[in-house]
Design a protein around this motif. Sequence first.
Motif, PDB file in Angstrom:
ATOM      1  N   LYS A  24       8.451   7.377  -6.671  1.00 50.47           N
ATOM      2  CA  LYS A  24       8.019   8.501  -5.848  1.00 50.47           C
ATOM      3  C   LYS A  24       8.207   8.199  -4.358  1.00 50.47           C
ATOM      4  O   LYS A  24       8.556   9.081  -3.579  1.00 50.47           O
ATOM      5  CB  LYS A  24       6.547   8.824  -6.120  1.00 50.47           C
ATOM      6  N   ALA A  25       7.952   6.934  -3.982  1.00 51.60           N
ATOM      7  CA  ALA A  25       7.997   6.558  -2.572  1.00 51.60           C
ATOM      8  C   ALA A  25       9.370   6.075  -2.130  1.00 51.60           C
ATOM      9  O   ALA A  25       9.701   6.121  -0.949  1.00 51.60           O
ATOM     10  CB  ALA A  25       6.961   5.477  -2.286  1.00 51.60           C
ATOM     11  N   GLY A  26      10.166   5.580  -3.072  1.00 56.46           N
ATOM     12  CA  GLY A  26      11.416   4.905  -2.730  1.00 56.46           C
ATOM     13  C   GLY A  26      11.146   3.444  -2.430  1.00 56.46           C
ATOM     14  O   GLY A  26      10.135   3.096  -1.824  1.00 56.46           O
ATOM     15  N   ALA A  41       0.818  -1.209   0.000  1.00 55.05           N
ATOM     16  CA  ALA A  41       0.000   0.000   0.000  1.00 55.05           C
ATOM     17  C   ALA A  41       0.854   1.262   0.000  1.00 55.05           C
ATOM     18  O   ALA A  41       1.942   1.310   0.585  1.00 55.05           O
ATOM     19  CB  ALA A  41      -0.930   0.002   1.213  1.00 55.05           C
ATOM     20  N   TYR A  42       0.307   2.298  -0.638  1.00 52.90           N
ATOM     21  CA  TYR A  42       0.915   3.627  -0.647  1.00 52.90           C
ATOM     22  C   TYR A  42      -0.178   4.648  -0.339  1.00 52.90           C
ATOM     23  O   TYR A  42      -1.283   4.575  -0.894  1.00 52.90           O
ATOM     24  CB  TYR A  42       1.529   3.951  -2.009  1.00 52.90           C
ATOM     25  N   ALA A  43       0.127   5.593   0.535  1.00 53.14           N
ATOM     26  CA  ALA A  43      -0.746   6.732   0.758  1.00 53.14           C
ATOM     27  C   ALA A  43      -0.418   7.789  -0.296  1.00 53.14           C
ATOM     28  O   ALA A  43       0.751   8.117  -0.512  1.00 53.14           O
ATOM     29  CB  ALA A  43      -0.552   7.305   2.154  1.00 53.14           C
ATOM     30  N   VAL A  44      -1.446   8.301  -0.958  1.00 51.34           N
ATOM     31  CA  VAL A  44      -1.257   9.235  -2.064  1.00 51.34           C
ATOM     32  C   VAL A  44      -1.853  10.587  -1.686  1.00 51.34           C
ATOM     33  O   VAL A  44      -3.012  10.680  -1.269  1.00 51.34           O
ATOM     34  CB  VAL A  44      -1.940   8.708  -3.345  1.00 51.34           C
ATOM     35  N   GLU A  52       2.853  16.472 -11.619  1.00 47.26           N
ATOM     36  CA  GLU A  52       3.476  15.277 -11.058  1.00 47.26           C
ATOM     37  C   GLU A  52       4.329  15.584  -9.835  1.00 47.26           C
ATOM     38  O   GLU A  52       4.325  14.837  -8.851  1.00 47.26           O
ATOM     39  CB  GLU A  52       4.317  14.606 -12.148  1.00 47.26           C
ATOM     40  N   ALA A  53       5.058  16.703  -9.872  1.00 42.86           N
ATOM     41  CA  ALA A  53       5.970  17.024  -8.775  1.00 42.86           C
ATOM     42  C   ALA A  53       5.226  17.309  -7.479  1.00 42.86           C
ATOM     43  O   ALA A  53       5.803  17.210  -6.394  1.00 42.86           O
ATOM     44  CB  ALA A  53       6.840  18.217  -9.155  1.00 42.86           C
ATOM     45  N   GLU A  54       3.947  17.683  -7.568  1.00 43.29           N
ATOM     46  CA  GLU A  54       3.178  18.025  -6.376  1.00 43.29           C
ATOM     47  C   GLU A  54       2.543  16.813  -5.708  1.00 43.29           C
ATOM     48  O   GLU A  54       1.983  16.926  -4.613  1.00 43.29           O
ATOM     49  CB  GLU A  54       2.080  19.034  -6.741  1.00 43.29           C
ATOM     50  N   VAL A  55       2.594  15.661  -6.353  1.00 39.78           N
ATOM     51  CA  VAL A  55       1.973  14.448  -5.806  1.00 39.78           C
ATOM     52  C   VAL A  55       2.936  13.792  -4.825  1.00 39.78           C
ATOM     53  O   VAL A  55       4.132  13.652  -5.112  1.00 39.78           O
ATOM     54  CB  VAL A  55       1.608  13.467  -6.933  1.00 39.78           C
ATOM     55  N   THR A  56       2.431  13.392  -3.671  1.00 45.71           N
ATOM     56  CA  THR A  56       3.243  12.666  -2.699  1.00 45.71           C
ATOM     57  C   THR A  56       2.791  11.215  -2.629  1.00 45.71           C
ATOM     58  O   THR A  56       1.595  10.919  -2.699  1.00 45.71           O
ATOM     59  CB  THR A  56       3.138  13.298  -1.296  1.00 45.71           C
ATOM     60  N   PRO A 112      -7.835  14.564  -9.094  1.00 43.66           N
ATOM     61  CA  PRO A 112      -7.620  13.248  -9.710  1.00 43.66           C
ATOM     62  C   PRO A 112      -6.598  13.256 -10.838  1.00 43.66           C
ATOM     63  O   PRO A 112      -5.918  12.259 -11.060  1.00 43.66           O
ATOM     64  CB  PRO A 112      -9.021  12.887 -10.236  1.00 43.66           C
ATOM     65  N   ASP A 113      -6.498  14.374 -11.566  1.00 48.74           N
ATOM     66  CA  ASP A 113      -5.572  14.404 -12.697  1.00 48.74           C
ATOM     67  C   ASP A 113      -4.185  14.937 -12.330  1.00 48.74           C
ATOM     68  O   ASP A 113      -3.338  15.110 -13.195  1.00 48.74           O
ATOM     69  CB  ASP A 113      -6.155  15.213 -13.864  1.00 48.74           C
TER      70      ASP A 113
END
Length: 383
Positions: free
Chosen positions: A335-337, A262-265, A277-281, A270-271
Motif C-alpha cells: 500500500k505504501a510502496g 512506521a506507517y501512518a494509516v 481495502e481500497a479506501e485505506v491509505t 477499524p474494520d
Amino acid sequence: MLSATGVPGRAGPGRPCDPRLTVDLRGAPGSVTWRLPETGPVADAAPCVVLADRAGCAEFAVLQDTLHHLGVPSVRVDAESVAALRLSATVTGGAGHGRTGCVLDLDGRRITPTVVWARHFSPRAMPATADAAQTLLLAESWHAFVRQLCSLAPASLPGDRPGRLEQLAGAAAAGIRVPRTVVTTDPARAAAAMPGRRVVVKVVGEHFVETSPGLLTGVLPEIAARAEVLLRPALAYPVIVQEHVEHDAELRVYHVAGAVHAYAVGKRAPDSPWREEAEVTVTPVAAPPAAADAVRRLASLWGLTYGAFDLLLSAGEVVFLEVNTDGDWRWFETKAGGRAVSTAVALAVRTLHLTALGNTGPPSPLDLVDFLLLGTRTHGSGR
C-alpha cells in the motif's frame, strides 16, 4: 493479507458474527519448501532456519527466497500440509554454537534449527479427519511440537505473545497511555462508565473464528455510538469495551530486532482494511521519537524480536492500542510502496542464524537485500 469476501455488512463483538465477512483459505495449497545449499548429502545435520505459517500468507515465501539468496538455508512448513510430514526429532543436551537442543529429520532430511519463527500456526488451521478426537489430537500435537521447538532453538521469533489485557496492563505500568478499558459480559454497563459519545468494542482473543479449517469468520473491532451500546443485552462471553480516543494520527509501527519502521494509516473504521481495502491509505513516515521509544520499551518488556504495534498520536501523546506478534507487513508495504520491513526481517533472521553458528560476520548491504526483494508478489493474511 487476507481479503474479506461477500457482501459488506456489520459484524462486531457484542452482536452475532456476520457470515458475510469471511476469509476462505481452503483453496490455498500447503507445501513443505526447502532452500538448502546444493552440496549433496552430508553426514551431519545441516543448520537451518525453520519457518512455520499458513499456506495463504505471503511473508514467509518472500523471506525464504531472500534468505536463500543471502546463503541462509531454510525450510518452510504450512499448517495445511503439516500432517503429511514424516518427522523424527532427537532432543540433545542443549543449545550451543552450531547446534540446538533438537535434531530434526523432516522427510528424510536432517537439520538442526538455528532460528524458528512460527506465525499464524494455529491448530484450528490443520486438516480435519472423520474422527473428531483424532482431529484434535493431530492439531494440538503439531501445535505443541512447534511451540516447544521454538524454545529449544538458539533463537525464535516473535518472542513472548502477551494477550491484549497483558499488553494494556504492561503498557500502563510502563507509563504509556492506554485507553480506559473494561472487560465485561455487559457492554452496556461498561459503556455507561466511559466518557465521550463513542466507544470501541473488540474481542478479547483473535479477530477471526475458524469454524472449519480454512474458513474464517471475522469478529472485528468496531467504533460504536455510546448511546447504542447502552441498549445492548448482556453476553455469554467477555468483550473489551474502551473509550474512543480522539487522535491526530494512527500509526502501524513494526519492531524488528530493535529497529522500528512506521506507517501512518488513514481509514474510516477499524474494520476498513477488510471491508473497504481500497479506501485505506498507508504512508511511510519517520516514527516520532516518543513512539519509537514506547515501541522499543514494550518490545523489551515482552521479549519481542518482532511485533506490529498499533498506536495513536493524540495532541502529541502516544496512546498504545495493541501489538500483533503475528502482524503481516507485506500488505502495508505494498500500500505504501517500498520494502523496509521485509529488508529488516531478512537481515534480522540472517543475523540470528549466523549468531547461532558463532559467526557474526558483516551484515549484507541493505541495497542487496532490497534488490533481492524486487518483484516479490504480495498476498497474505491479517493486518
